[in-house]
Design a protein around this motif. Structure first.
Motif, PDB file in Angstrom:
ATOM      1  N   UNK A   1      41.991  -2.256 -30.089  1.00  0.00           N
ATOM      2  CA  UNK A   1      42.605  -3.350 -30.852  1.00  0.00           C
ATOM      3  C   UNK A   1      42.887  -4.567 -29.977  1.00  0.00           C
ATOM      4  N   UNK A   2      43.039  -4.355 -28.670  1.00  0.00           N
ATOM      5  CA  UNK A   2      43.229  -5.473 -27.747  1.00  0.00           C
ATOM      6  C   UNK A   2      41.904  -6.145 -27.392  1.00  0.00           C
ATOM      7  N   UNK A   3      40.787  -5.516 -27.780  1.00  0.00           N
ATOM      8  CA  UNK A   3      39.482  -6.083 -27.468  1.00  0.00           C
ATOM      9  C   UNK A   3      38.757  -5.374 -26.346  1.00  0.00           C
ATOM     10  N   UNK A   4      39.151  -4.122 -26.068  1.00  0.00           N
ATOM     11  CA  UNK A   4      38.539  -3.365 -24.976  1.00  0.00           C
ATOM     12  C   UNK A   4      37.511  -2.369 -25.495  1.00  0.00           C
ATOM     13  N   UNK A   5      36.522  -2.119 -24.638  1.00  0.00           N
ATOM     14  CA  UNK A   5      35.570  -1.044 -24.856  1.00  0.00           C
ATOM     15  C   UNK A   5      36.045   0.182 -24.077  1.00  0.00           C
ATOM     16  N   UNK A   6      35.643   1.353 -24.552  1.00  0.00           N
ATOM     17  CA  UNK A   6      36.000   2.621 -23.910  1.00  0.00           C
ATOM     18  C   UNK A   6      34.749   3.202 -23.267  1.00  0.00           C
TER      19      UNK A   6
ATOM     20  N   UNK B   1      23.727  -2.509 -25.969  1.00  0.00           N
ATOM     21  CA  UNK B   1      24.102  -3.819 -26.519  1.00  0.00           C
ATOM     22  C   UNK B   1      25.602  -4.079 -26.392  1.00  0.00           C
ATOM     23  N   UNK B   2      26.406  -3.026 -26.450  1.00  0.00           N
ATOM     24  CA  UNK B   2      27.846  -3.186 -26.191  1.00  0.00           C
ATOM     25  C   UNK B   2      28.076  -3.736 -24.785  1.00  0.00           C
TER      26      UNK B   2
END
Length: 252
Positions: free
Chosen positions: A163-168, A242-243
């Protein structure tokens, strides 16, 4: 094609024979890689490697486990390195309360490097262990985006970072038999927010446990995520590729 978002070709175990490891990666279909810095010398090497090879970019930063003796001069070097056109993020940076590195020093070095990323409009690569709530609070007060690297927290915490804009980003542990948490994350985090990495030369995935990890092995991470999600490995490879381009601001 695969994008390995976190390799340490700049580590002493891999750097002298990096040509061989890069060739292995290409043979496995790993066409793009990000070499990640964790202190001043490894950050310099990451930039050098990125300039040597097509399809490789770098990050620069001082990790929480390497920050105890960090000086203002060290931070100034990182800030200067971050201007290089091959540098796509500040990292790995963050908080690690598992080891006995003073927490106030970790927070200070983390905050200063977050400020570099803010100034240069770069994403950040986060190393976090046993400090997820405090790390979240520091990130929540910024507008930074980035990657939770080699993520080991809960799936619910992962959704908060998203939700903060991070990828895991998931690494070798998702393949380990008794590692329940990374498997839950792989199952419950949307594929469009996942990345794959090796964090080599450490934590080689199953079936290569006990060997020196290398960039090509991110293929095993993709295979395990595909199995856990019940989708094709091609879908995992393409979407995570692509991420990675998206978070690093790269073109295909």
């Amino acid at each position: 094609m695969y994008y390995n978002t976190h390799t340490h070709l700049n580590a002493k175990e891999l750097y002298p024979t990096r040509d061989t490891y890069i060739a292995h990666a290409h043979e496995a279909g790993v066409t793009r890689m990000t070499v990640v810095g964790y202190d001043v010398s490894s950050s310099r090497l990451a930039v050098m490697i990125a300039h040597e090879y097509e399809g490789i970019v770098a990050t620069v930063g001082i990790s929480p486990n390497d920050c105890e003796e960090t000086t203002d001069e060290d931070l100034a070097i990182i800030k200067e390195l971050a201007k290089d056109p091959k540098v796509v993020a500040i990292g790995e940076i963050g908080l690690d309360y598992h080891y006995d590195v003073p927490k106030d020093k970790q927070r200070d070095v983390f905050a200063k490097q977050m400020a570099f990323a803010q100034e240069y409009h770069l994403p950040i690569v986060i190393h976090c262990r046993d400090a997820y709530e405090e790390c979240f609070q520091m990130l929540e007060s910024s507008s930074l985006k980035g990657i939770m690297h080699c993520y080991s927290g809960s799936d619910q915490m992962a959704l908060r970072f998203i939700k903060l804009g991070f990828y895991i980003s998931l690494a070798g542990p998702v393949t380990f038999k008794n590692a329940k948490m990374p498997k839950l994350v792989a199952q419950n985090v949307p594929l469009d927010r996942l990345l794959i990495e090796t964090d080599d030369p450490y934590m080689a995935p199953v079936p290569l446990r006990g060997t020196t990890n290398e960039p090509a092995n991110c293929v095993y991470i993709a295979q395990k995520i595909a199995e856990l999600k019940g989708i094709s490995v091609e879908d995992v490879a393409s979407t995570t590729y692509h991420n990675a381009l998206d978070i690093f601001g790269l073109k295909e």
